[in-house]
Design a protein around this motif. Structure first.
Motif, PDB file in Angstrom:
ATOM      1  N   THR A 298       0.784  -0.916   0.048  1.00  0.00           N
ATOM      2  CA  THR A 298       0.284  -0.070  -0.453  1.00  0.00           C
ATOM      3  C   THR A 298       0.907   1.413  -0.572  1.00  0.00           C
ATOM      4  OG1 THR A 298      -0.030   0.087   2.363  1.00  0.00           O
ATOM      5  CG2 THR A 298      -1.942  -1.005   1.305  1.00  0.00           C
ATOM      6  N   GLU A 299      -0.061   2.686  -0.140  1.00  0.00           N
ATOM      7  CA  GLU A 299       0.997   3.959  -0.617  1.00  0.00           C
ATOM      8  C   GLU A 299       1.608   3.959   1.132  1.00  0.00           C
ATOM      9  OE1 GLU A 299      -0.438   8.083  -0.405  1.00  0.00           O
ATOM     10  OE2 GLU A 299      -0.366   7.801  -2.516  1.00  0.00           O
ATOM     11  N   ASP A 300       0.286   3.603   2.290  1.00  0.00           N
ATOM     12  CA  ASP A 300       0.936   3.950   3.340  1.00  0.00           C
ATOM     13  C   ASP A 300       2.492   3.289   4.005  1.00  0.00           C
ATOM     14  OD1 ASP A 300      -0.498   5.057   3.946  1.00  0.00           O
ATOM     15  OD2 ASP A 300      -2.078   3.452   5.286  1.00  0.00           O
ATOM     16  N   VAL A 301       2.108   2.045   3.921  1.00  0.00           N
ATOM     17  CA  VAL A 301       3.521   0.864   3.379  1.00  0.00           C
ATOM     18  C   VAL A 301       4.789   1.405   3.042  1.00  0.00           C
ATOM     19  CG1 VAL A 301       4.676  -1.091   2.831  1.00  0.00           C
ATOM     20  CG2 VAL A 301       2.822  -1.301   4.071  1.00  0.00           C
ATOM     21  N   LEU A 302       4.423   2.187   1.612  1.00  0.00           N
ATOM     22  CA  LEU A 302       5.409   2.781   0.740  1.00  0.00           C
ATOM     23  C   LEU A 302       6.269   3.878   1.965  1.00  0.00           C
ATOM     24  CD1 LEU A 302       4.583   2.230  -2.582  1.00  0.00           C
ATOM     25  CD2 LEU A 302       6.929   1.222  -1.678  1.00  0.00           C
ATOM     26  N   MET A 303       5.679   5.251   2.056  1.00  0.00           N
ATOM     27  CA  MET A 303       5.325   6.261   2.469  1.00  0.00           C
ATOM     28  C   MET A 303       6.392   5.993   4.362  1.00  0.00           C
ATOM     29  SD  MET A 303       3.003   9.063   1.932  1.00  0.00           S
ATOM     30  CE  MET A 303       1.134   8.535   2.439  1.00  0.00           C
ATOM     31  N   ALA A 304       5.928   4.994   4.788  1.00  0.00           N
ATOM     32  CA  ALA A 304       6.052   4.604   5.930  1.00  0.00           C
ATOM     33  C   ALA A 304       7.974   4.287   5.722  1.00  0.00           C
ATOM     34  CB  ALA A 304       5.781   3.487   5.913  1.00  0.00           C
ATOM     35  N   LEU A 305       8.291   3.372   5.304  1.00  0.00           N
ATOM     36  CA  LEU A 305       9.883   3.360   4.304  1.00  0.00           C
ATOM     37  C   LEU A 305      10.154   4.025   4.087  1.00  0.00           C
ATOM     38  CD1 LEU A 305       8.393  -0.514   2.930  1.00  0.00           C
ATOM     39  CD2 LEU A 305       9.631  -0.086   4.724  1.00  0.00           C
ATOM     40  N   ILE A 306       9.557   5.305   3.130  1.00  0.00           N
ATOM     41  CA  ILE A 306      10.800   5.903   3.113  1.00  0.00           C
ATOM     42  C   ILE A 306      11.182   7.384   3.831  1.00  0.00           C
ATOM     43  CG2 ILE A 306      10.433   8.661   1.941  1.00  0.00           C
ATOM     44  CD1 ILE A 306       9.109   6.826  -0.008  1.00  0.00           C
ATOM     45  N   LYS A 307       9.798   6.935   4.789  1.00  0.00           N
ATOM     46  CA  LYS A 307      10.110   8.014   6.360  1.00  0.00           C
ATOM     47  C   LYS A 307      11.301   7.440   7.126  1.00  0.00           C
ATOM     48  CE  LYS A 307       7.877   9.497  10.335  1.00  0.00           C
ATOM     49  NZ  LYS A 307       6.767  10.353  10.969  1.00  0.00           N
ATOM     50  N   GLU A 308      11.686   5.949   6.566  1.00  0.00           N
ATOM     51  CA  GLU A 308      12.715   4.985   8.230  1.00  0.00           C
ATOM     52  C   GLU A 308      13.755   5.608   7.443  1.00  0.00           C
ATOM     53  OE1 GLU A 308      13.454   0.612   7.941  1.00  0.00           O
ATOM     54  OE2 GLU A 308      11.409   1.260   8.004  1.00  0.00           O
ATOM     55  N   ARG A 309      13.892   5.679   5.845  1.00  0.00           N
ATOM     56  CA  ARG A 309      15.500   5.755   4.881  1.00  0.00           C
ATOM     57  C   ARG A 309      15.740   7.018   5.092  1.00  0.00           C
ATOM     58  NH1 ARG A 309      18.508   2.863   1.963  1.00  0.00           N
ATOM     59  NH2 ARG A 309      17.040   1.228   2.524  1.00  0.00           N
ATOM     60  N   LYS A 310      14.751   7.749   5.490  1.00  0.00           N
ATOM     61  CA  LYS A 310      15.306   9.667   5.831  1.00  0.00           C
ATOM     62  C   LYS A 310      15.281  10.390   6.737  1.00  0.00           C
ATOM     63  CE  LYS A 310      12.520  11.842   1.938  1.00  0.00           C
ATOM     64  NZ  LYS A 310      11.519  12.729   1.737  1.00  0.00           N
ATOM     65  N   ASN A 311      14.647   9.817   7.757  1.00  0.00           N
ATOM     66  CA  ASN A 311      15.067   9.103   9.617  1.00  0.00           C
ATOM     67  C   ASN A 311      16.635   8.852   9.330  1.00  0.00           C
ATOM     68  OD1 ASN A 311      12.844  10.553  10.034  1.00  0.00           O
ATOM     69  ND2 ASN A 311      11.823   8.950  10.755  1.00  0.00           N
ATOM     70  N   ALA A 312      16.893   7.632   8.844  1.00  0.00           N
ATOM     71  CA  ALA A 312      18.445   7.357   8.693  1.00  0.00           C
ATOM     72  C   ALA A 312      19.668   8.378   8.287  1.00  0.00           C
ATOM     73  CB  ALA A 312      18.504   5.887   8.231  1.00  0.00           C
ATOM     74  N   TYR A 313      19.568   9.103   7.653  1.00  0.00           N
ATOM     75  CA  TYR A 313      20.062   9.608   7.427  1.00  0.00           C
ATOM     76  C   TYR A 313      19.965  11.228   8.211  1.00  0.00           C
ATOM     77  CZ  TYR A 313      19.999   7.298   2.895  1.00  0.00           C
ATOM     78  OH  TYR A 313      20.141   6.646   2.160  1.00  0.00           O
ATOM     79  N   SER A 314      19.019  11.442   8.832  1.00  0.00           N
ATOM     80  CA  SER A 314      19.025  12.405   9.123  1.00  0.00           C
ATOM     81  C   SER A 314      19.911  12.398  10.645  1.00  0.00           C
ATOM     82  CB  SER A 314      17.558  13.180   9.547  1.00  0.00           C
ATOM     83  OG  SER A 314      17.238  12.510  10.346  1.00  0.00           O
ATOM     84  N   LYS A 315      19.329  10.990  11.032  1.00  0.00           N
ATOM     85  CA  LYS A 315      20.637  10.892  12.398  1.00  0.00           C
ATOM     86  C   LYS A 315      22.055  10.985  12.219  1.00  0.00           C
ATOM     87  CE  LYS A 315      16.289   9.084  14.615  1.00  0.00           C
ATOM     88  NZ  LYS A 315      16.046   6.912  15.512  1.00  0.00           N
ATOM     89  N   LYS A 316      22.021  10.421  10.604  1.00  0.00           N
ATOM     90  CA  LYS A 316      23.736  10.318  10.253  1.00  0.00           C
ATOM     91  C   LYS A 316      23.893  11.562  10.586  1.00  0.00           C
ATOM     92  CE  LYS A 316      26.669   8.336   6.905  1.00  0.00           C
ATOM     93  NZ  LYS A 316      26.569   7.050   5.521  1.00  0.00           N
ATOM     94  N   GLU A 317      23.201  12.797  10.106  1.00  0.00           N
ATOM     95  CA  GLU A 317      23.934  13.980   9.440  1.00  0.00           C
ATOM     96  C   GLU A 317      24.224  14.606  11.091  1.00  0.00           C
ATOM     97  OE1 GLU A 317      21.348  15.888   7.294  1.00  0.00           O
ATOM     98  OE2 GLU A 317      21.772  14.585   5.483  1.00  0.00           O
ATOM     99  N   ALA A 318      23.277  14.522  12.071  1.00  0.00           N
ATOM    100  CA  ALA A 318      22.775  14.847  13.213  1.00  0.00           C
ATOM    101  C   ALA A 318      24.173  14.344  14.268  1.00  0.00           C
ATOM    102  CB  ALA A 318      21.689  14.429  14.553  1.00  0.00           C
TER     103      ALA A 318
END
Length: 318
Positions: A298-318
């Motif tokens: 579903t779209e919700d599953v894909l958007m959750a996975l996108i958010k998960e990937r982006k969060n991983a990058y934001s923590k790395k930058e922090a």
């Protein structure tokens, strides 16, 4: 047909029980036949090698030159998601190679020295694989960690060995992370050695008149020395996917598993700033979750996975 040298080496590899060398020579013969417009035979040889476990996603050391790894890819140009302009330029490279004999009659040469610049994950390595596959040529990946050393003069000597292979074994030669040897001499503290390495590469690539295709890739063309650019026949610029390209990526990946899935503008908007490779990984994660949980994608599953990937990058930058 294959040259006498090919046949002698093939027989020797057989009696030496050197399987890796045997397969490498078969790939060389396939490349030789492709160059002479015997494409059906080249494809048959390629199929035989692939059947005996050389896969496009497995790099095997080249016994004749340990600084190179060889594969025989099977990727298709139709699967590459890039801009229309970039796609046309790749088609031009392929067309000129296939018709190089016709060009030579008019004292013209085909494009065969290519520089690809762009963000990580935008398709630079995949493009090298596709060009090799479309032309029926082996893909030789230069192992930069084995080429670049800390010892003065050794890197240049190793580069010479690589260019010797380029001359004698026709294929697509891929220099990834090219800034390791092509960086602007003024940006390096070790100016003397950096200058020697770059000058060696400039000399080798300028003198090269083989039938091989040389592809160099970098994440940032601004790091490269300006003297490099006139040595390449073409420079391809890769960027993050547009909205249309993002839609194509989702459709191509999800459609085989979820036929009624519709890619919405909301999903495309959420995927903004992700590279082509990252979008493909998001889709693969969604497919695996669907298989393991016996659930729909579903779209919700894909958007959750996108958010998960982006969060991983934001923590790395922090």
């Amino acid at each position: 047909m294959a040259t006498a040298e090919h046949l002698k080496n093939l027989i020797k590899a057989h009696f030496d029980r050197d399987d890796d060398k045997f397969k490498t020579i078969v790939l060389q013969i396939a490349a030789y036949e492709a160059r002479h417009n015997h494409e059906a035979l080249a494809r048959d040889l390629k199929a035989i090698v692939e059947k005996n476990a050389i896969k496009a996603n497995i790099l095997r050391p080249n016994t004749q030159n340990p600084m190179l790894s060889v594969t025989m890819p099977s990727d298709k140009l139709s699967d590459l998601v890039v801009s229309d302009e970039t796609l046309e330029r790749i088609k031009r490279i392929l067309n000129e190679y296939r018709n190089k004999n016709k060009l030579q009659k008019y004292s013209l040469s085909n494009r065969r020295k290519i520089l690809i610049e762009g963000n990580p994950g935008t398709g630079k390595t995949y493009t090298a694989s596709i060009i090799a596959s479309e032309l029926g040529l082996p893909l030789y990946t230069v192992q930069m960690d084995k080429v670049v050393t800390k010892f003065m003069g050794e890197t240049s000597a190793k580069l010479r060995q690589v260019f010797d292979s380029i001359s004698f074994s026709t294929g697509v030669y891929f220099f990834d992370e090219f800034d390791a040897i092509g960086a602007d001499r003024n940006l390096d503290n070790e100016v003397g050695e950096a200058r020697r390495i770059l000058n060696s590469f400039l000399q080798f690539i300028e003198q090269d008149n083989s039938d091989s295709i040389i592809i160099a890739a970098t994440n940032n063309q601004k790091l490269l020395d300006q003297a490099l650019f006139r040595r390449f026949d073409d420079v391809l610029h890769y960027s993050l996917p547009t909205e249309r390209e993002t839609r194509r990526l989702f459709e191509a990946q999800i459609a085989p598993f979820e036929k009624n899935f519709i890619v919405t503008t909301t999903l495309i908007s959420h995927a903004e700033s992700l590279s082509q490779a990252e979008i493909i990984r998001v889709c693969e994660d969604a497919i695996k979750k669907s298989i393991l949980n016996n659930s729909s994608i579903t779209e919700d599953v894909l958007m959750a996975l996108i958010k998960e990937r982006k969060n991983a990058y934001s923590k790395k930058e922090a």
